[in-house]
Design a protein around this motif. Structure first.
Motif, PDB file in Angstrom:
ATOM      1  N   ALA A  14       0.853  -1.191   0.000  1.00 15.86           N
ATOM      2  CA  ALA A  14       0.000   0.000   0.000  1.00 15.86           C
ATOM      3  C   ALA A  14       0.890   1.241   0.000  1.00 15.86           C
ATOM      4  O   ALA A  14       1.796   1.368   0.818  1.00 15.86           O
ATOM      5  CB  ALA A  14      -0.917  -0.001   1.207  1.00 15.86           C
ATOM      6  N   SER A  15       0.626   2.149  -0.951  1.00 12.74           N
ATOM      7  CA  SER A  15       1.463   3.345  -1.061  1.00 12.74           C
ATOM      8  C   SER A  15       0.661   4.639  -0.975  1.00 12.74           C
ATOM      9  O   SER A  15       1.177   5.707  -1.268  1.00 12.74           O
ATOM     10  CB  SER A  15       2.251   3.309  -2.374  1.00 12.74           C
ATOM     11  OG  SER A  15       1.376   3.237  -3.482  1.00 12.74           O
ATOM     12  N   GLY A  16      -0.592   4.553  -0.583  1.00 12.47           N
ATOM     13  CA  GLY A  16      -1.427   5.741  -0.465  1.00 12.47           C
ATOM     14  C   GLY A  16      -2.874   5.403  -0.736  1.00 12.47           C
ATOM     15  O   GLY A  16      -3.265   4.234  -0.767  1.00 12.47           O
ATOM     16  N   THR A  17      -3.678   6.446  -0.957  1.00 11.68           N
ATOM     17  CA  THR A  17      -5.090   6.257  -1.287  1.00 11.68           C
ATOM     18  C   THR A  17      -5.474   7.168  -2.436  1.00 11.68           C
ATOM     19  O   THR A  17      -4.863   8.223  -2.637  1.00 11.68           O
ATOM     20  CB  THR A  17      -6.004   6.555  -0.076  1.00 11.68           C
ATOM     21  OG1 THR A  17      -5.743   7.891   0.373  1.00 11.68           O
ATOM     22  CG2 THR A  17      -5.766   5.587   1.064  1.00 11.68           C
ATOM     23  N   ASP A  18      -6.507   6.770  -3.166  1.00  9.57           N
ATOM     24  CA  ASP A  18      -6.989   7.616  -4.254  1.00  9.57           C
ATOM     25  C   ASP A  18      -8.002   8.616  -3.698  1.00  9.57           C
ATOM     26  O   ASP A  18      -8.237   8.677  -2.486  1.00  9.57           O
ATOM     27  CB  ASP A  18      -7.573   6.776  -5.395  1.00  9.57           C
ATOM     28  CG  ASP A  18      -8.802   5.974  -4.991  1.00  9.57           C
ATOM     29  OD1 ASP A  18      -9.394   6.240  -3.920  1.00  9.57           O
ATOM     30  OD2 ASP A  18      -9.187   5.071  -5.766  1.00  9.57           O
ATOM     31  N   THR A  19      -8.628   9.394  -4.567  1.00  5.71           N
ATOM     32  CA  THR A  19      -9.551  10.447  -4.119  1.00  5.71           C
ATOM     33  C   THR A  19     -10.808   9.880  -3.462  1.00  5.71           C
ATOM     34  O   THR A  19     -11.515  10.610  -2.774  1.00  5.71           O
ATOM     35  CB  THR A  19      -9.958  11.348  -5.303  1.00  5.71           C
ATOM     36  OG1 THR A  19     -10.491  10.531  -6.343  1.00  5.71           O
ATOM     37  CG2 THR A  19      -8.770  12.122  -5.829  1.00  5.71           C
ATOM     38  N   HIS A  22      -9.736   4.698  -1.571  1.00  3.44           N
ATOM     39  CA  HIS A  22      -9.325   3.316  -1.832  1.00  3.44           C
ATOM     40  C   HIS A  22      -7.795   3.236  -1.873  1.00  3.44           C
ATOM     41  O   HIS A  22      -7.138   4.157  -2.351  1.00  3.44           O
ATOM     42  CB  HIS A  22      -9.899   2.817  -3.159  1.00  3.44           C
ATOM     43  CG  HIS A  22     -11.389   2.828  -3.196  1.00  3.44           C
ATOM     44  ND1 HIS A  22     -12.105   3.652  -4.026  1.00  3.44           N
ATOM     45  CD2 HIS A  22     -12.301   2.128  -2.485  1.00  3.44           C
ATOM     46  CE1 HIS A  22     -13.392   3.463  -3.842  1.00  3.44           C
ATOM     47  NE2 HIS A  22     -13.539   2.533  -2.901  1.00  3.44           N
ATOM     48  N   PRO A  23      -7.241   2.127  -1.384  1.00  4.38           N
ATOM     49  CA  PRO A  23      -5.776   2.019  -1.361  1.00  4.38           C
ATOM     50  C   PRO A  23      -5.173   1.941  -2.763  1.00  4.38           C
ATOM     51  O   PRO A  23      -5.757   1.361  -3.670  1.00  4.38           O
ATOM     52  CB  PRO A  23      -5.511   0.730  -0.585  1.00  4.38           C
ATOM     53  CG  PRO A  23      -6.789  -0.026  -0.610  1.00  4.38           C
ATOM     54  CD  PRO A  23      -7.891   0.959  -0.806  1.00  4.38           C
TER      55      PRO A  23
END
Length: 110
Positions: A14-19, A22-23
């Motif tokens: 996991a490197s972040g989330t979208d707008t 969601h991962p």
């Protein structure tokens, strides 16, 4: 003697989330040696299709002692990309003869 093939597993981190929250995952390729690959039987294909809506194409058997997380990961073999689907069938290493104790199914990727 049964012998597996090298398979490229793309481990997901996991490197972040979208707008939408969601991962977002980063994939890191790792070669796993001695993986058995066999076509899925007609019954397995239909069962997986009925349960998940995904069409299984191959079964892959993972060598004992492997610690990678295979669930929902992309794998490359036979010159194509595949997605690991479902849940593993796994046995107790000491009670299973041979070098493999975990089996997953894969569908065509993309």
């Amino acid at each position: 003697m049964i012998k597996g093939i090298p398979v490229k597993l793309y481990e997901r981190t996991a490197s972040g989330t979208d707008t939408f929250g969601h991962p977002i995952y980063t994939e890191t390729p790792v070669t796993v040696e001695d993986v058995l690959v066999a076509p899925a039987s007609t019954t397995e294909v239909l069962d997986m299709l009925n349960i998940t809506g995904k069409k299984a194409v191959y079964n892959i058997a993972i060598p004992k002692g492997d610690t990678h997380d295979w669930q929902d990961c992309r794998v490359d073999f036979f010159g194509a990309s595949w997605r690991v689907i479902g849940f593993p069938q796994q046995g107790i290493e000491e009670n299973i003869p041979g070098r493999w104790n975990q089996r997953w199914m894969v569908e065509r990727y993309g």
